[in-house]
Structure formats: C-alpha cells, structure tokens
Design a protein around this motif. Structure first.
Motif, PDB file in Angstrom:
ATOM      1  N   GLU A   3     -39.871 -36.749 -38.664  1.00 52.08           N
ATOM      2  CA  GLU A   3     -39.591 -35.559 -37.543  1.00 52.08           C
ATOM      3  C   GLU A   3     -40.901 -34.844 -37.322  1.00 52.08           C
ATOM      4  O   GLU A   3     -41.845 -35.128 -37.952  1.00 52.08           O
ATOM      5  CB  GLU A   3     -38.396 -34.554 -38.161  1.00 52.08           C
ATOM      6  N   THR A   4     -40.949 -34.396 -36.139  1.00 52.89           N
ATOM      7  CA  THR A   4     -41.886 -33.413 -35.547  1.00 52.89           C
ATOM      8  C   THR A   4     -41.575 -32.250 -34.768  1.00 52.89           C
ATOM      9  O   THR A   4     -40.137 -32.394 -34.751  1.00 52.89           O
ATOM     10  CB  THR A   4     -43.007 -34.561 -34.813  1.00 52.89           C
ATOM     11  N   HIS A   5     -41.985 -31.579 -34.284  1.00 55.81           N
ATOM     12  CA  HIS A   5     -41.615 -30.343 -33.599  1.00 55.81           C
ATOM     13  C   HIS A   5     -41.766 -30.730 -31.944  1.00 55.81           C
ATOM     14  O   HIS A   5     -42.662 -31.310 -31.444  1.00 55.81           O
ATOM     15  CB  HIS A   5     -42.477 -29.131 -33.618  1.00 55.81           C
ATOM     16  N   PHE A   6     -40.799 -30.254 -31.343  1.00 53.65           N
ATOM     17  CA  PHE A   6     -40.786 -30.240 -29.626  1.00 53.65           C
ATOM     18  C   PHE A   6     -40.363 -28.812 -29.312  1.00 53.65           C
ATOM     19  O   PHE A   6     -39.193 -28.653 -29.511  1.00 53.65           O
ATOM     20  CB  PHE A   6     -39.566 -31.094 -29.162  1.00 53.65           C
ATOM     21  N   GLY A   7     -41.420 -27.983 -29.223  1.00 51.75           N
ATOM     22  CA  GLY A   7     -41.117 -26.500 -29.311  1.00 51.75           C
ATOM     23  C   GLY A   7     -40.775 -26.216 -30.681  1.00 51.75           C
ATOM     24  O   GLY A   7     -41.232 -26.499 -31.506  1.00 51.75           O
ATOM     25  N   PHE A   8     -39.633 -25.445 -30.642  1.00 55.24           N
ATOM     26  CA  PHE A   8     -38.883 -24.980 -32.035  1.00 55.24           C
ATOM     27  C   PHE A   8     -37.750 -26.130 -32.577  1.00 55.24           C
ATOM     28  O   PHE A   8     -37.545 -25.879 -33.604  1.00 55.24           O
ATOM     29  CB  PHE A   8     -38.225 -23.601 -31.746  1.00 55.24           C
ATOM     30  N   GLN A   9     -37.585 -27.149 -31.619  1.00 54.12           N
ATOM     31  CA  GLN A   9     -36.610 -28.117 -32.023  1.00 54.12           C
ATOM     32  C   GLN A   9     -37.447 -29.069 -33.017  1.00 54.12           C
ATOM     33  O   GLN A   9     -38.545 -29.274 -32.770  1.00 54.12           O
ATOM     34  CB  GLN A   9     -36.058 -28.779 -30.771  1.00 54.12           C
ATOM     35  N   LYS A  10     -36.538 -29.810 -33.844  1.00 56.76           N
ATOM     36  CA  LYS A  10     -37.099 -30.873 -34.560  1.00 56.76           C
ATOM     37  C   LYS A  10     -36.569 -32.039 -34.077  1.00 56.76           C
ATOM     38  O   LYS A  10     -35.433 -32.214 -33.793  1.00 56.76           O
ATOM     39  CB  LYS A  10     -36.802 -30.894 -36.168  1.00 56.76           C
ATOM     40  N   VAL A  11     -37.453 -33.024 -33.487  1.00 48.71           N
ATOM     41  CA  VAL A  11     -36.979 -34.411 -33.041  1.00 48.71           C
ATOM     42  C   VAL A  11     -37.635 -35.361 -33.829  1.00 48.71           C
ATOM     43  O   VAL A  11     -38.625 -35.195 -34.554  1.00 48.71           O
ATOM     44  CB  VAL A  11     -37.332 -34.388 -31.542  1.00 48.71           C
ATOM     45  N   GLY A  12     -37.177 -36.878 -33.652  1.00 47.87           N
ATOM     46  CA  GLY A  12     -37.882 -37.832 -34.236  1.00 47.87           C
ATOM     47  C   GLY A  12     -39.199 -37.982 -33.499  1.00 47.87           C
ATOM     48  O   GLY A  12     -39.460 -37.715 -32.542  1.00 47.87           O
ATOM     49  N   GLU A  13     -40.145 -38.392 -34.357  1.00 44.70           N
ATOM     50  CA  GLU A  13     -41.496 -38.717 -33.990  1.00 44.70           C
ATOM     51  C   GLU A  13     -41.615 -39.541 -32.629  1.00 44.70           C
ATOM     52  O   GLU A  13     -42.412 -39.563 -31.611  1.00 44.70           O
ATOM     53  CB  GLU A  13     -42.370 -39.267 -35.056  1.00 44.70           C
ATOM     54  N   GLY A  14     -40.480 -40.710 -32.606  1.00 43.32           N
ATOM     55  CA  GLY A  14     -40.314 -41.629 -31.371  1.00 43.32           C
ATOM     56  C   GLY A  14     -39.760 -40.935 -30.119  1.00 43.32           C
ATOM     57  O   GLY A  14     -39.934 -41.404 -29.093  1.00 43.32           O
ATOM     58  N   GLU A  15     -39.365 -39.696 -30.395  1.00 43.81           N
ATOM     59  CA  GLU A  15     -38.677 -38.984 -29.205  1.00 43.81           C
ATOM     60  C   GLU A  15     -39.550 -37.984 -28.394  1.00 43.81           C
ATOM     61  O   GLU A  15     -39.512 -37.741 -27.455  1.00 43.81           O
ATOM     62  CB  GLU A  15     -37.589 -38.338 -29.534  1.00 43.81           C
ATOM     63  N   LYS A  16     -40.548 -37.600 -29.334  1.00 41.32           N
ATOM     64  CA  LYS A  16     -41.319 -36.422 -28.552  1.00 41.32           C
ATOM     65  C   LYS A  16     -41.942 -36.809 -27.139  1.00 41.32           C
ATOM     66  O   LYS A  16     -42.068 -36.138 -26.268  1.00 41.32           O
ATOM     67  CB  LYS A  16     -42.199 -35.882 -29.598  1.00 41.32           C
ATOM     68  N   ALA A  17     -42.786 -37.890 -27.267  1.00 41.88           N
ATOM     69  CA  ALA A  17     -43.692 -38.193 -26.344  1.00 41.88           C
ATOM     70  C   ALA A  17     -42.757 -38.610 -25.051  1.00 41.88           C
ATOM     71  O   ALA A  17     -42.946 -38.072 -23.932  1.00 41.88           O
ATOM     72  CB  ALA A  17     -44.298 -39.655 -26.400  1.00 41.88           C
ATOM     73  N   GLY A  18     -41.474 -38.896 -25.175  1.00 39.08           N
ATOM     74  CA  GLY A  18     -40.509 -39.052 -23.874  1.00 39.08           C
ATOM     75  C   GLY A  18     -40.234 -37.872 -23.481  1.00 39.08           C
ATOM     76  O   GLY A  18     -40.118 -37.524 -22.214  1.00 39.08           O
ATOM     77  N   LYS A  19     -39.790 -36.884 -24.369  1.00 37.68           N
ATOM     78  CA  LYS A  19     -39.438 -35.510 -24.105  1.00 37.68           C
ATOM     79  C   LYS A  19     -40.553 -34.937 -23.237  1.00 37.68           C
ATOM     80  O   LYS A  19     -40.386 -34.185 -22.191  1.00 37.68           O
ATOM     81  CB  LYS A  19     -38.989 -34.746 -25.231  1.00 37.68           C
ATOM     82  N   VAL A  20     -41.805 -34.844 -23.666  1.00 39.83           N
ATOM     83  CA  VAL A  20     -42.829 -34.176 -23.237  1.00 39.83           C
ATOM     84  C   VAL A  20     -43.334 -34.826 -21.633  1.00 39.83           C
ATOM     85  O   VAL A  20     -43.262 -34.195 -20.863  1.00 39.83           O
ATOM     86  CB  VAL A  20     -44.181 -34.490 -23.871  1.00 39.83           C
ATOM     87  N   ARG A  21     -42.713 -36.139 -21.778  1.00 39.26           N
ATOM     88  CA  ARG A  21     -43.074 -36.889 -20.324  1.00 39.26           C
ATOM     89  C   ARG A  21     -42.061 -36.342 -19.343  1.00 39.26           C
ATOM     90  O   ARG A  21     -42.481 -36.239 -18.106  1.00 39.26           O
ATOM     91  CB  ARG A  21     -43.047 -38.282 -20.315  1.00 39.26           C
ATOM     92  N   GLU A  22     -40.971 -36.110 -19.840  1.00 39.73           N
ATOM     93  CA  GLU A  22     -39.887 -35.714 -18.874  1.00 39.73           C
ATOM     94  C   GLU A  22     -40.346 -34.195 -18.417  1.00 39.73           C
ATOM     95  O   GLU A  22     -39.954 -33.835 -17.231  1.00 39.73           O
ATOM     96  CB  GLU A  22     -38.403 -35.607 -19.653  1.00 39.73           C
ATOM     97  N   VAL A  23     -40.870 -33.321 -19.368  1.00 39.71           N
ATOM     98  CA  VAL A  23     -41.030 -31.924 -19.044  1.00 39.71           C
ATOM     99  C   VAL A  23     -41.915 -32.145 -17.891  1.00 39.71           C
ATOM    100  O   VAL A  23     -42.082 -31.100 -16.734  1.00 39.71           O
ATOM    101  CB  VAL A  23     -41.509 -31.209 -20.255  1.00 39.71           C
ATOM    102  N   PHE A  24     -43.032 -32.879 -18.022  1.00 43.16           N
ATOM    103  CA  PHE A  24     -44.061 -32.988 -17.022  1.00 43.16           C
ATOM    104  C   PHE A  24     -43.699 -33.376 -15.870  1.00 43.16           C
ATOM    105  O   PHE A  24     -44.295 -33.245 -14.690  1.00 43.16           O
ATOM    106  CB  PHE A  24     -45.647 -33.207 -17.718  1.00 43.16           C
ATOM    107  N   ARG A  25     -42.731 -34.551 -15.747  1.00 49.55           N
ATOM    108  CA  ARG A  25     -42.521 -35.166 -14.624  1.00 49.55           C
ATOM    109  C   ARG A  25     -41.414 -34.140 -13.706  1.00 49.55           C
ATOM    110  O   ARG A  25     -41.821 -33.912 -12.541  1.00 49.55           O
ATOM    111  CB  ARG A  25     -41.484 -36.026 -14.893  1.00 49.55           C
ATOM    112  N   SER A  26     -40.839 -33.210 -14.633  1.00 52.24           N
ATOM    113  CA  SER A  26     -40.108 -32.106 -13.695  1.00 52.24           C
ATOM    114  C   SER A  26     -41.058 -30.960 -13.184  1.00 52.24           C
ATOM    115  O   SER A  26     -40.926 -30.590 -11.937  1.00 52.24           O
ATOM    116  CB  SER A  26     -39.086 -31.465 -14.795  1.00 52.24           C
ATOM    117  N   VAL A  27     -42.190 -30.690 -13.782  1.00 51.70           N
ATOM    118  CA  VAL A  27     -42.921 -29.551 -13.292  1.00 51.70           C
ATOM    119  C   VAL A  27     -44.093 -29.950 -12.432  1.00 51.70           C
ATOM    120  O   VAL A  27     -44.777 -29.046 -11.755  1.00 51.70           O
ATOM    121  CB  VAL A  27     -43.405 -29.050 -14.572  1.00 51.70           C
TER     122      VAL A  27
END
Length: 244
Positions: A3-27
């Motif tokens: 696991e790693t951090h996505f903000g204050f959440q804990k997520v699987g390491e393989g998930e973080k890049a996708g979540k970050v990608r979605e944040v910046f796609r949105s903004v």
C-alpha cells in the motif's frame, strides 16, 4: 498488495498512478486559473525563482518532468532553444495543455507521455532536469529521483520545486485555508472539490525539506541545498550529479 498513500487514503501501489492521472485529467482545463487563485499569483514568482536558479544556457539540454501546463518548459525553451527542451507528463490531458500553450508561442518542443519512475531516455542525456509540483504525486519518490539523476549528465543539476513544511507559526492558519477554503474554491471554479481535497492531503504526506534533501543525496546528487519560499509553504531543492 503493498500500500501507499493517495492523500490521506491508503491504496494499493498499483492504483495510485491511475488515481493521480484522473485528478489531473479533471483539473487540466482550469489548472492555471486555480494556481493563480490558490497562490494569489505567487506560483509565478516561485517558478521564476526556479528558472533563475536553473540558469539554463543556450544549447543546454533540459528535461521538464511532470511538465503540466509548461510554465517552466516555456521559459527554458526561450533560453536553450525549443528543440533542446523535453516535456514529459504521465497525464495526457495535462501534456496536451502544455504542448498547445507552447505551440501558441511559436515553440515546438519534443514531448513524451512518460512515468517519471521509468523515464524513456538514455543515461546522461540532460544538463538540467526539473520537476515542479509533481514529485509529491509520484508513488515511489525515491525511484523517480534516481531516474532523474540517471538521465543527468555529470555536472548536471536537478531542481525540485514542491509544497513543503510550513513554518510552525503558520500551521493553524495554513490548515484552515487548505482544508476549509481550498476545496471550496475547487468546487466553485474547477467544479471538482475532491481533487483539491486530495491536493491539500498530498501536501501533508510529502517529505519535509530535510527529508527530501536526504532523499536527493541518496539518489546520487551532491551539494544538495534548498530555499524556503513563503515561509516554507513551498521549497526549492537543487542538487548536482557528480562529474567523472
């Protein structure tokens, strides 16, 4: 799964890049407007300071990692020549905004959709590598720093501009702004409250000034130093790759 951090959440390491990608796609469409609002325009001063300390000379090769809307790449293209400045970002929407912005200025730079932890460049390719407000979003910061060091030429320099640890006297006010007002601005302007909540959280999870200095040294950089900007809201770190 590790696991790693996505903000204050804990997520699987393989998930973080996708979540970050979605944040910046949105903004991406409102990124520059939000930067001006969030920092009251100070981000432009911080980036100019970074450009000044990078001291890019005509003909030098430059890699701007997590280039986003290309504030740094634009300045470097005017100094070194557009053909010598590479833009990379893991997010296609952000990379497109930056590429189009440079094209509007009549500057065509090479660019690549790339993960900073797996840079698609030969070792010792660049005189200067920069990353502005991107390192904290990377899953393995140590690997990313090692990759940026790997692609530097001997004697080259890496500059990291990032949110950092604010002076203790300002902590309460900064927290009130970050977790109270900032997500509301994101909701009103970018129509995306959650992404700016993540922004505030990701800043708190990022290494402080001394820790990042040590990480850069461990990545193989020497003479690492940093400058606190806006009482530590942001810090600029610079280190050099040892020559042969």
């Amino acid at each position: 799964m590790t696991e790693t951090h996505f903000g204050f959440q804990k997520v699987g390491e393989g998930e973080k890049a996708g979540k970050v990608r979605e944040v910046f796609r949105s903004v991406a469409p409102s990124y520059d407007v939000m930067n001006d609002l969030m920092s009251v325009g100070l981000h432009r001063v911080w980036k100019k300071f970074t450009v000044d300390l990078a001291n890019v000379q005509p003909g030098e090769t430059v890699l701007d990692v997590a280039s986003g809307t290309a504030d740094l790449a634009l300045a470097f293209a005017k100094q070194a020549g557009a053909a010598n400045v590479w833009q990379t970002d893991i997010n296609e929407a952000m990379l497109k905004v930056g590429r189009d912005r440079l094209a509007d200025e009549g500057l065509i730079t090479p660019n690549a959709l790339a993960d900073a932890e797996k840079l698609p460049f030969a070792s010792e390719s660049f005189d200067v590598v920069t990353v502005a407000f991107g390192l904290r979003n990377m899953t393995h910061k140590d690997i990313a720093l090692s990759e940026m060091t790997r692609v530097l030429k001997p004697g080259g320099r890496l500059l990291v501009l990032e949110f950092s640890k604010v002076h203790k006297s300002l902590e309460k006010a900064y927290d009130a702004y970050s977790f109270g007002l900032l997500p509301k601005i994101g909701k009103w302007v970018a129509k995306d409250e959650a992404s700016y909540q993540y922004l505030a959280e990701s800043i708190r999870m990022h290494p402080d000034q001394e820790t990042l200095k040590q990480m850069m040294s461990e990545a193989g950089l020497s003479n690492v130093e940093y400058w606190n900007l806006a009482a530590g809201v942001v810090a600029l770190h610079r280190g050099y790759k040892l020559g042969r």
